[in-house]
Design an enzyme around this catalytic site. Structure first.
Site, short mmCIF file in Angstrom:
data_model
loop_
_atom_site.label_atom_id
_atom_site.label_comp_id
_atom_site.label_asym_id
_atom_site.label_seq_id
_atom_site.Cartn_x
_atom_site.Cartn_y
_atom_site.Cartn_z
N ASP A 60 58.12 -60.08 -29.12
CA ASP A 60 56.75 -59.86 -28.44
C ASP A 60 56.08 -58.81 -28.92
O ASP A 60 54.82 -58.48 -28.84
CB ASP A 60 56.68 -60.02 -26.85
N TYR B 160 52.97 -62.93 -11.06
CA TYR B 160 53.23 -63.67 -12.59
C TYR B 160 53.59 -62.51 -13.57
O TYR B 160 52.94 -61.62 -13.70
CB TYR B 160 52.00 -64.54 -12.89
N ARG C 153 48.68 -65.29 -17.25
CA ARG C 153 47.83 -64.18 -17.10
C ARG C 153 46.36 -64.55 -16.82
O ARG C 153 46.06 -65.78 -17.05
CB ARG C 153 47.82 -63.40 -18.63
N HIS D 8 51.40 -56.70 -30.66
CA HIS D 8 51.85 -58.00 -30.17
C HIS D 8 52.53 -58.52 -31.27
O HIS D 8 52.14 -59.51 -31.72
CB HIS D 8 50.43 -58.74 -29.50
N ARG E 135 58.72 -70.37 -17.95
CA ARG E 135 59.43 -69.20 -18.60
C ARG E 135 60.65 -68.97 -18.21
O ARG E 135 61.39 -69.18 -17.10
CB ARG E 135 58.59 -67.99 -18.16
N SER F 197 49.92 -65.63 -27.60
CA SER F 197 50.91 -65.96 -26.67
C SER F 197 51.19 -67.58 -27.10
O SER F 197 50.30 -68.38 -26.93
CB SER F 197 50.68 -65.60 -25.33
N LYS G 175 52.87 -56.24 -20.85
CA LYS G 175 51.49 -56.23 -21.50
C LYS G 175 50.91 -55.15 -20.91
O LYS G 175 50.14 -54.35 -21.88
CB LYS G 175 50.69 -57.39 -21.18
N CYS H 79 52.53 -69.22 -29.21
CA CYS H 79 52.49 -69.81 -30.64
C CYS H 79 53.81 -69.63 -31.48
O CYS H 79 53.46 -69.81 -32.66
CB CYS H 79 51.44 -68.92 -31.41
O1 SAT Z 1 52.82 -63.62 -19.44
S1 SAT Z 1 52.93 -62.77 -20.37
O2 SAT Z 1 51.67 -62.12 -20.62
O3 SAT Z 1 54.12 -61.69 -20.08
C1 SAT Z 1 53.61 -63.47 -22.06
C2 SAT Z 1 52.55 -63.78 -22.89
O4 SAT Z 1 51.55 -64.37 -22.44
O5 SAT Z 1 52.62 -63.64 -23.99
MN MN Z 2 52.92 -62.12 -25.95
#
Ligand code: SAT
Ligand code: MN
Length: 580
Positions: free
Chosen positions: A275, A197, A69, A226, A364, A248, A206, A250
């Site tokens: 998530d 991405y 991100r 979140h 991922r 994210s 998000k 963690c």
């Molecule tokens: O890349 S994402 O935003 O979908 C995953 C994350 O950072 O929690």
């Molecule tokens: Mn996340």
């Protein structure tokens, strides 16, 4: 293609502006998914993995400049800058549209425009909300099939509801100088250009389910957070549900899929989501939660049968891998897998150990949630699940104890607003520096945090049966930099204390920052953690905490007059207790 005029007009206008060669309306069928995959295998966007060990698994390699991100290129374009708040980048909506529309001009020439209707949440739930993403990326279309309820089922609902979030996405030429992720909450619109991405391109996640939804939720009286959602079933067969917010990378996915350790036979964890959590106040005054997503976009490094057996098992088939390394026999590989060895790195170069890690640290998997052995059938329940406890957490080497409990809802909001965590590879920028990440929503709250905290506080006036609020920190280190708590499956011991507190059964010790477990209240039988370590894990150091509250005070003051007085007062009370 649809009876919804707003949708057909928008698709026509977009096609006119972006000039694609073809338009494809996604129906969400398995045949369509197969076609998307076959097309990408042909043009090299996907690569087949070892089909014997990993049937229907594919590798996608991102542009190396496009692997996370990009918070500095992410904007909330509300009419008033103050509504976006100091926690967001802002541009005036008119200027933002002009800037990004210029980039979209003719950007889909030679490509297919995919129209992806999707439903966030069970398609028959009143708590769900719909969106449509227009994209020129088949990778996005395939990922959206795994991550959401996509296609005809969503289109039908959109035609019933009328309202939907509009998300426009184009890969552009992936030049970071022509990359923007823009949100227009007042128009329920997202425009994302120049990145393929996950969080930048899978707009249901998000962009919609957090940034736009947090705004929508405030308007409509619910919460978009979140958070993972999990069910904890005890040996008596009773299940309680927990929602937990961590930044994210963690460990939300690992916690949501926890496997009880040997010492905890008879316990079972059910995953609802890993998530995002949408919570509505029920008539009974409890918060009822759904997972708006239908799949996982999880971090690979560190995933192995010891750390997350369910995740390890669920990604052996029908999975898209992004930016992993390869073994000699073409299996996916990442750091911490603990088996096999890489011969090709995530950029497709021969791996010799000299060019950094073999897999990208933010590599991922994308997989349907139904492949999780711990998948809860309640994920499909249109009413959602009732939440007993809300947990906030961060990655902190020091200061924050293993677990502590807020005195009440207002204090819990302070606890959430005070979350800080060491940064990870999920976003571009330096890794490992402590930054404030209130409610783990810093990158995702679609409006001014001061208004967001105020909105959270307002729930105290609406119900007396809200969940209890806790804070955890699995990452505390000793003076040699070693993690003091074993984590993973053993975290169940902490969850048990939390749920027992909700039932009024477990003992707590009052401190200036809230209740920590009384000595012996966390079951450590069979665990290699001695009493001194437990004491250190639960220590509340007044000097360090006074400093923490001072930093929080400075952070809060950046919100000026808009900071809710109840939050200021809650902060003052904790600071005063620390000085006694
Ligand atoms: O890349 S994402 O935003 O979908 C995953 C994350 O950072 O929690
Ligand atoms: Mn996340």
């Amino acid at each position: 293609m649809t009876t919804n005029r707003a949708l057909s007009d928008w698709v026509a206008q977009t096609a006119n502006h972006t000039q694609p060669d073809r338009i494809h309306w996604c129906d969400g069928s398995d045949i369509e998914y197969r076609g998307l995959v076959d097309g990408m295998l042909k043009d090299g966007m996907l690569q087949e993995l070892n089909q014997k060990t990993h049937p229907n698994c594919y590798l996608h390699r991102s542009n190396p400049q496009d692997v996370a991100r990009v918070e500095h290129l992410t904007f909330i374009c509300s009419h008033s800058q103050a509504d976006a708040g100091p926690n967001n980048n802002w541009i005036d909506p008119q200027e933002a549209h002009a800037k990004i529309d210029a980039l979209f001009k003719d950007s889909m020439q030679g490509r297919t425009l995919y129209v992806i209707p999707y439903c966030m949440g069970p398609s028959d739930s009143p708590l769900s909300r719909c969106g449509v993403e227009i994209t020129d990326s088949p990778y996005v279309a395939a990922n959206m099939k795994l991550m959401t309820r996509m296609g005809n089922v969503a289109l039908k609902r959109i035609e019933q509801d009328g309202e939907f979030v509009k998300g426009l996405h184009s890969m552009g030429d992936l030049n970071p100088d022509r990359r923007f992720i823009m949100h227009f909450p007042e128009e329920l619109t997202i425009k994302s250009f120049g990145s393929g991405y996950g969080g930048n391109a899978l707009l249901g996640k998000k962009c919609h389910a957090l940034r736009i939804a947090s705004w929508q939720a405030k308007r409509e009286g619910w919460l978009a957070e979140h958070m993972l959602i999990m069910g904890v079933e005890n040996p008596q067969g009773e299940t309680h549900y927990i929602a937990a917010a961590f930044p994210s990378a963690c460990g939300k996915t690992n916690l949501a899929m926890l496997i009880p350790p040997e010492s905890h036979r008879g316990w079972k964890i059910w995953t609802i989501g890993d998530d995002i959590c949408w919570m509505h106040l029920g008539e009974d005054g409890r918060l009822w939660a759904i997972n708006p997503e239908a799949g996982f976009f999880g971090v690979l490094p560190g995933t192995n049968p010891k750390t997350n057996k369910n995740a390890y098992d669920m990604i052996t088939h029908d999975t898209i891998f992004t930016n992993v390394a390869l073994t000699r026999d073409n299996r996916p590989w990442w750091e911490g897998l603990k088996e096999g060895s890489p011969v090709v790195d995530w950029q497709g170069r021969p791996y010799d150990g000299r060019n950094g890690t073999a897999a990208h640290p933010n590599s991922r998997f994308t997989v349907s949630a139904q492949q999780n052995p711990g998948y809860s059938p309640k994920s499909e329940d249109p009413s959602g699940v009732p939440i007993s406890a809300i947990i906030f957490g961060g990655r902190r080497a020091d200061v924050a104890p293993l677990v502590y409990e807020a005195r009440n809802w207002i204090h819990g909001v302070l606890m959430g607003a005070g979350v800080a965590s060491e940064t990870t590879a999920a976003a571009t920028g330096r890794v490992g520096v402590v930054r404030r990440d209130p409610m783990a929503m810093k990158p995702f709250c679609g409006y001014n945090f001061a208004d967001y905290w105020n909105y959270w506080l307002s729930f105290a006036d609406k119900s007396t049966t809200l969940p209890k609020i806790f804070h955890v920190n699995w990452f505390r280190q000793d003076k040699d930099g070693k993690f003091m708590w074993p984590g993973f499956g053993e975290n169940l011991r902490v969850l048990r204390w939390i749920l027992d507190r909700c039932d009024g059964k477990a003992r707590g010790r009052e401190t200036a920052i809230g209740y920590v477990p009384a000595s012996g209240a966390i079951d450590t039988r069979g665990l290699d953690v001695d009493a001194d370590t437990m004491r250190a894990l639960l220590e509340v150091n007044p000097d360090k905490w006074r400093n923490e509250m001072q930093i929080l005070d400075e952070y809060f003051s950046s919100y000026g007059e808009r900071l809710p007085s109840r939050l200021r007062e809650a902060h003052r009370q904790v600071a005063a207790a620390l000085s006694r």
